[in-house]
Design a protein around this motif. Sequence first.
Motif, PDB file in Angstrom:
ATOM      1  N   ARG A 164      37.522 -29.199 -25.404  1.00 40.53           N
ATOM      2  CA  ARG A 164      36.279 -29.605 -24.763  1.00 40.53           C
ATOM      3  C   ARG A 164      35.898 -28.564 -23.703  1.00 40.53           C
ATOM      4  O   ARG A 164      36.596 -27.559 -23.523  1.00 40.53           O
ATOM      5  CB  ARG A 164      36.417 -30.990 -24.100  1.00 40.53           C
ATOM      6  CG  ARG A 164      36.580 -32.135 -25.095  1.00 40.53           C
ATOM      7  CD  ARG A 164      36.710 -33.470 -24.363  1.00 40.53           C
ATOM      8  NE  ARG A 164      35.528 -33.782 -23.576  1.00 40.53           N
ATOM      9  CZ  ARG A 164      34.462 -34.411 -24.056  1.00 40.53           C
ATOM     10  NH1 ARG A 164      34.425 -34.797 -25.323  1.00 40.53           N
ATOM     11  NH2 ARG A 164      33.425 -34.676 -23.285  1.00 40.53           N
TER      12      ARG A 164
ATOM     13  N   HIS B 240      34.510 -28.250 -19.509  1.00 41.06           N
ATOM     14  CA  HIS B 240      34.237 -28.887 -18.230  1.00 41.06           C
ATOM     15  C   HIS B 240      33.338 -27.958 -17.423  1.00 41.06           C
ATOM     16  O   HIS B 240      33.546 -26.733 -17.426  1.00 41.06           O
ATOM     17  CB  HIS B 240      35.541 -29.152 -17.475  1.00 41.06           C
ATOM     18  CG  HIS B 240      35.353 -29.785 -16.136  1.00 41.06           C
ATOM     19  ND1 HIS B 240      34.945 -31.092 -15.973  1.00 41.06           N
ATOM     20  CD2 HIS B 240      35.512 -29.279 -14.869  1.00 41.06           C
ATOM     21  CE1 HIS B 240      34.874 -31.373 -14.691  1.00 41.06           C
ATOM     22  NE2 HIS B 240      35.205 -30.293 -13.999  1.00 41.06           N
TER      23      HIS B 240
ATOM     24  N   THR C 277      38.764 -39.531 -22.722  1.00 40.47           N
ATOM     25  CA  THR C 277      38.181 -38.264 -22.274  1.00 40.47           C
ATOM     26  C   THR C 277      37.523 -38.427 -20.904  1.00 40.47           C
ATOM     27  O   THR C 277      37.505 -37.493 -20.105  1.00 40.47           O
ATOM     28  CB  THR C 277      37.139 -37.766 -23.293  1.00 40.47           C
ATOM     29  OG1 THR C 277      36.173 -38.795 -23.541  1.00 40.47           O
ATOM     30  CG2 THR C 277      37.812 -37.374 -24.601  1.00 40.47           C
TER      31      THR C 277
ATOM     32  N   GLU D 161      38.178 -36.123 -17.661  1.00 44.50           N
ATOM     33  CA  GLU D 161      37.102 -35.509 -16.888  1.00 44.50           C
ATOM     34  C   GLU D 161      37.202 -35.886 -15.403  1.00 44.50           C
ATOM     35  O   GLU D 161      36.931 -35.079 -14.521  1.00 44.50           O
ATOM     36  CB  GLU D 161      35.741 -35.936 -17.443  1.00 44.50           C
ATOM     37  CG  GLU D 161      35.300 -35.164 -18.671  1.00 44.50           C
ATOM     38  CD  GLU D 161      34.924 -33.731 -18.332  1.00 44.50           C
ATOM     39  OE1 GLU D 161      34.388 -33.481 -17.230  1.00 44.50           O
ATOM     40  OE2 GLU D 161      35.171 -32.844 -19.170  1.00 44.50           O
TER      41      GLU D 161
ATOM     42  N   GLU E  11      37.539 -33.270 -12.443  1.00 42.81           N
ATOM     43  CA  GLU E  11      36.587 -33.320 -11.339  1.00 42.81           C
ATOM     44  C   GLU E  11      37.320 -33.271 -10.004  1.00 42.81           C
ATOM     45  O   GLU E  11      36.909 -32.566  -9.075  1.00 42.81           O
ATOM     46  CB  GLU E  11      35.755 -34.611 -11.432  1.00 42.81           C
ATOM     47  CG  GLU E  11      34.606 -34.685 -10.442  1.00 42.81           C
ATOM     48  CD  GLU E  11      33.404 -33.856 -10.859  1.00 42.81           C
ATOM     49  OE1 GLU E  11      32.623 -33.489  -9.971  1.00 42.81           O
ATOM     50  OE2 GLU E  11      33.262 -33.593 -12.071  1.00 42.81           O
TER      51      GLU E  11
END
Length: 247
Positions: A7, A9, A49, A53, A57
């Motif tokens: 993925r 970010h 997911t 995240e 963060e």
Amino acid sequence: MSERFKRHHHIGQTVVPYTIDWSENRETMELSIDESLEVTVTAPMTATTADVEEVLESRQEWLLEKLYGLKEQEGPPYPKEYMSGEKLQYRGRQYPLEVVEADVSQPELSFDEQKFTLQTHRFEKGGDEVSIRRKRQAVVDWFIEQADQELPERATRFESRLGLEDVPVDVGEIDGRWGEYEDGTVRLNWRLVRAPVRIQDYVLVHELAHSVHDDHSDSFWNTVGALIPDYEERRRWLRVNGNTLSV
């Protein structure tokens, strides 16, 4: 058994590709970055997911420091053989090394503010692996001893300005970090004694500030900035030059 999933970010304009490695053997999430700048999140099978995240963060500052640090950082210096003519870095300056024969059972390093002198037994061979290892250990021992004397003394210059008193400062081997604050104690990497004094002060203030602020919040950086106004420049120096502090 584990499953991998790629993925991206986003941190402002910075896109951070990462791979999620879901593992049945994990109960918590762990982030890692290799030399190719690939980020891997090892997560338990129950994590979503969105959970990943959320962790990313919360670790954005760490991610940026690691990514830009690995990208910018100079490589380590060429391996030393600890021969006359080489130089050793101390408090940010390079000093010449002189190797002399002496009646010593093992190599001993000394410093006279102008140069380093490494005393070795006459039977020490200059460039063989065992001799180099023995001489390197003498150099490491000297720097550790100096760091143990000097770094805690520097901490006292900042304690009162943070409302602190007699904070224990331990010096030793810390993998992958220049310092840490845990259970009321500041722990510092001995290699810092080889860095410029202004860099030593930044790491000290950074860790002492954690006695007031647990995380890297705005309040934390305001506290650091009150004592070290140019802390961003000093932090970048460590990212770029940190590898040069190895022995």
